[in-house]
Motif scaffolding. Structure first.
Motif, PDB file in Angstrom:
ATOM      1  N   VAL A 169       0.844  -1.191   0.000  1.00 25.73           N
ATOM      2  CA  VAL A 169       0.000   0.000   0.000  1.00 25.73           C
ATOM      3  C   VAL A 169       0.880   1.242   0.000  1.00 25.73           C
ATOM      4  O   VAL A 169       1.812   1.364   0.797  1.00 25.73           O
ATOM      5  CB  VAL A 169      -0.942   0.015   1.224  1.00 25.73           C
ATOM      6  CG1 VAL A 169      -1.756   1.305   1.251  1.00 25.73           C
ATOM      7  CG2 VAL A 169      -1.854  -1.201   1.195  1.00 25.73           C
ATOM      8  N   GLY A 170       0.572   2.187  -0.923  1.00 28.37           N
ATOM      9  CA  GLY A 170       1.243   3.474  -0.904  1.00 28.37           C
ATOM     10  C   GLY A 170       2.653   3.453  -1.446  1.00 28.37           C
ATOM     11  O   GLY A 170       3.094   2.522  -2.115  1.00 28.37           O
ATOM     12  N   ASN A 171       3.396   4.546  -1.122  1.00 26.76           N
ATOM     13  CA  ASN A 171       4.756   4.747  -1.624  1.00 26.76           C
ATOM     14  C   ASN A 171       4.790   4.503  -3.126  1.00 26.76           C
ATOM     15  O   ASN A 171       3.924   4.948  -3.858  1.00 26.76           O
ATOM     16  CB  ASN A 171       5.744   3.853  -0.883  1.00 26.76           C
ATOM     17  CG  ASN A 171       5.971   4.316   0.537  1.00 26.76           C
ATOM     18  OD1 ASN A 171       5.756   5.466   0.858  1.00 26.76           O
ATOM     19  ND2 ASN A 171       6.385   3.411   1.396  1.00 26.76           N
ATOM     20  N   ASP A 172       5.808   3.815  -3.612  1.00 32.59           N
ATOM     21  CA  ASP A 172       5.939   3.552  -5.040  1.00 32.59           C
ATOM     22  C   ASP A 172       5.791   2.070  -5.352  1.00 32.59           C
ATOM     23  O   ASP A 172       6.271   1.603  -6.388  1.00 32.59           O
ATOM     24  CB  ASP A 172       7.292   4.063  -5.538  1.00 32.59           C
ATOM     25  CG  ASP A 172       7.395   5.571  -5.473  1.00 32.59           C
ATOM     26  OD1 ASP A 172       6.541   6.251  -6.065  1.00 32.59           O
ATOM     27  OD2 ASP A 172       8.332   6.087  -4.828  1.00 32.59           O
ATOM     28  N   HIS A 173       5.132   1.320  -4.487  1.00 32.13           N
ATOM     29  CA  HIS A 173       4.964  -0.113  -4.711  1.00 32.13           C
ATOM     30  C   HIS A 173       4.114  -0.392  -5.953  1.00 32.13           C
ATOM     31  O   HIS A 173       4.387  -1.332  -6.704  1.00 32.13           O
ATOM     32  CB  HIS A 173       4.294  -0.774  -3.504  1.00 32.13           C
ATOM     33  CG  HIS A 173       5.077  -0.677  -2.234  1.00 32.13           C
ATOM     34  ND1 HIS A 173       6.296  -1.306  -2.055  1.00 32.13           N
ATOM     35  CD2 HIS A 173       4.814  -0.038  -1.064  1.00 32.13           C
ATOM     36  CE1 HIS A 173       6.745  -1.054  -0.838  1.00 32.13           C
ATOM     37  NE2 HIS A 173       5.866  -0.288  -0.218  1.00 32.13           N
ATOM     38  N   TYR A 174       3.086   0.394  -6.167  1.00 31.02           N
ATOM     39  CA  TYR A 174       2.041   0.056  -7.128  1.00 31.02           C
ATOM     40  C   TYR A 174       2.458   0.239  -8.585  1.00 31.02           C
ATOM     41  O   TYR A 174       1.749  -0.212  -9.480  1.00 31.02           O
ATOM     42  CB  TYR A 174       0.767   0.858  -6.844  1.00 31.02           C
ATOM     43  CG  TYR A 174       0.963   2.363  -6.815  1.00 31.02           C
ATOM     44  CD1 TYR A 174       0.756   3.137  -7.948  1.00 31.02           C
ATOM     45  CD2 TYR A 174       1.346   2.998  -5.644  1.00 31.02           C
ATOM     46  CE1 TYR A 174       0.926   4.503  -7.923  1.00 31.02           C
ATOM     47  CE2 TYR A 174       1.531   4.372  -5.600  1.00 31.02           C
ATOM     48  CZ  TYR A 174       1.320   5.113  -6.734  1.00 31.02           C
ATOM     49  OH  TYR A 174       1.500   6.472  -6.696  1.00 31.02           O
ATOM     50  N   HIS A 175       3.579   0.909  -8.851  1.00 31.49           N
ATOM     51  CA  HIS A 175       4.045   1.026 -10.239  1.00 31.49           C
ATOM     52  C   HIS A 175       5.481   0.526 -10.383  1.00 31.49           C
ATOM     53  O   HIS A 175       6.168   0.863 -11.345  1.00 31.49           O
ATOM     54  CB  HIS A 175       3.914   2.463 -10.754  1.00 31.49           C
ATOM     55  CG  HIS A 175       4.671   3.481  -9.937  1.00 31.49           C
ATOM     56  ND1 HIS A 175       5.985   3.805 -10.192  1.00 31.49           N
ATOM     57  CD2 HIS A 175       4.286   4.243  -8.887  1.00 31.49           C
ATOM     58  CE1 HIS A 175       6.380   4.724  -9.338  1.00 31.49           C
ATOM     59  NE2 HIS A 175       5.370   5.008  -8.530  1.00 31.49           N
ATOM     60  N   ALA A 176       5.912  -0.311  -9.447  1.00 33.50           N
ATOM     61  CA  ALA A 176       7.285  -0.815  -9.435  1.00 33.50           C
ATOM     62  C   ALA A 176       7.364  -2.239  -9.974  1.00 33.50           C
ATOM     63  O   ALA A 176       6.370  -2.962 -10.019  1.00 33.50           O
ATOM     64  CB  ALA A 176       7.834  -0.778  -8.000  1.00 33.50           C
ATOM     65  N   VAL A 177       8.572  -2.629 -10.365  1.00 36.36           N
ATOM     66  CA  VAL A 177       8.845  -4.029 -10.674  1.00 36.36           C
ATOM     67  C   VAL A 177       9.354  -4.722  -9.419  1.00 36.36           C
ATOM     68  O   VAL A 177       9.865  -4.079  -8.497  1.00 36.36           O
ATOM     69  CB  VAL A 177       9.891  -4.186 -11.809  1.00 36.36           C
ATOM     70  CG1 VAL A 177       9.362  -3.635 -13.114  1.00 36.36           C
ATOM     71  CG2 VAL A 177      11.224  -3.526 -11.433  1.00 36.36           C
ATOM     72  N   ASP A 178       9.234  -6.049  -9.383  1.00 33.86           N
ATOM     73  CA  ASP A 178       9.831  -6.823  -8.300  1.00 33.86           C
ATOM     74  C   ASP A 178      10.966  -7.670  -8.860  1.00 33.86           C
ATOM     75  O   ASP A 178      11.354  -7.522 -10.031  1.00 33.86           O
ATOM     76  CB  ASP A 178       8.779  -7.684  -7.585  1.00 33.86           C
ATOM     77  CG  ASP A 178       8.100  -8.701  -8.495  1.00 33.86           C
ATOM     78  OD1 ASP A 178       8.584  -8.931  -9.626  1.00 33.86           O
ATOM     79  OD2 ASP A 178       7.076  -9.279  -8.071  1.00 33.86           O
ATOM     80  N   GLU A 179      11.516  -8.539  -8.042  1.00 35.13           N
ATOM     81  CA  GLU A 179      12.673  -9.335  -8.457  1.00 35.13           C
ATOM     82  C   GLU A 179      12.373 -10.166  -9.702  1.00 35.13           C
ATOM     83  O   GLU A 179      13.184 -10.213 -10.647  1.00 35.13           O
ATOM     84  CB  GLU A 179      13.114 -10.250  -7.312  1.00 35.13           C
ATOM     85  CG  GLU A 179      14.316 -11.115  -7.654  1.00 35.13           C
ATOM     86  CD  GLU A 179      14.745 -12.016  -6.509  1.00 35.13           C
ATOM     87  OE1 GLU A 179      15.604 -12.900  -6.734  1.00 35.13           O
ATOM     88  OE2 GLU A 179      14.237 -11.845  -5.375  1.00 35.13           O
TER      89      GLU A 179
END
Length: 284
Positions: free
Chosen positions: A250-260
């Motif tokens: 939730v929040g920050n820049d998680h929602y438009h980021a890539v993961d490993e």
């Protein structure tokens, strides 16, 4: 395009220098930040980047409105959001830099103040400038004087502003500058990505500097990143993409980021593209 060079290595066509922008997605946890560095290294990224600021010197307490999607990050004040995760100091950044070195990748953190430039200079071999500071002439002069290669996002700027800022950095002592096409929508809709601007930047500034791309387009549901793939085919030498350990965070820049997994798949696809593209020699 001019190739990007750092630490004795050259990054060229279909072989960009990839910066995983962790930012403050660690949410104030040093252990979590280190684990995210581990994930970036396993995925094949070249650098893990953070952000160094204090809310009190970055945003006004009462007049700093949100610039992000508030259905994903409900906070309405920049000051409130920035204050939530500004607890790291010199000791934490030194630990993160050491952990990056241990994992064989570069450490970066964007300085948002003159003091942060001084603190970070011994820890990193290149400095990233945020779009918001493209017109911050005192900060640019300070960064240029460190003598480090400089990577600067150019979101929401005019060509005249870019030209002036580029000259300030080079005249102050930056040995090289890389300009990153960037759109300040969090996330950026497909229709606003404007990847053609990579070619525009190349035509306008490419004889003097390296051109790259800082991306805020949300990954597809299957984890693919078409914007990064297209930018790579355009020939960008540096790519910056927000990175998370939890895309449902939730929040920050998680929602438009890539993961490993997303980053690993992208790096693998670049390797396939390089094989398909071939080499200068004819092997018939």
């Amino acid at each position: 395009m001019i190739n990007f060079q750092l630490n004795g290595k050259t990054y060229d066509y279909l072989n960009p220098y990839v910066i995983a922008e962790i930012g403050v997605n660690h949410e104030g946890s040093l252990d979590r930040a280190k684990e995210m560095i581990d994930q970036v290294a396993r995925a094949g990224g070249h650098a893990a980047k953070f952000q160094t600021y204090k809310a009190a010197t970055l945003a006004a307490k009462t007049t700093s409105p949100a610039y992000w999607d508030q259905t994903k990050e409900a906070t309405s004040s920049q000051y409130e959001l920035f204050q939530r995760w500004d607890n790291f100091g010199p000791g934490e950044y030194a630990e993160l830099a050491a952990h990056c070195k241990l994992r064989g990748i570069d450490f970066m953190s964007t300085p948002f103040s003159l003091d942060a430039v001084d603190m970070l200079a011994p820890l990193q071999t290149a400095t990233k400038v945020a779009s918001a500071d493209l017109t911050n002439i005192p900060l640019l002069r300070k960064i240029g004087k460190t003598g480090r290669p400089t990577i600067m996002s150019v979101g929401a700027s005019s060509h005249e502003e870019i030209e002036r800022s580029l000259n300030v950095l080079l005249e102050a002592g930056a040995p090289t500058v890389t300009l990153l096409h960037c759109v300040l929508n969090y996330p950026t809709p497909h229709a606003h990505a404007q990847l053609k601007q990579i070619q525009v930047l190349q035509e306008k500034f490419g004889s003097r500097v390296c051109i790259g791309y800082s991306d805020h387009v949300r990954p597809e549901d299957d984890g693919t990143v078409p914007a990064l793939e297209m930018a790579s085919l355009f020939g960008v030498r540096v790519i910056e993409k927000h990175f998370t350990d939890n895309k449902q965070g939730v929040g920050n820049d998680h929602y438009h980021a890539v993961d490993e997994a997303d980053l690993r798949a992208f790096m693998d696809k670049l390797a396939v593209y390089r094989t398909l593209y071939g080499k200068d020699e004819q092997n018939l």
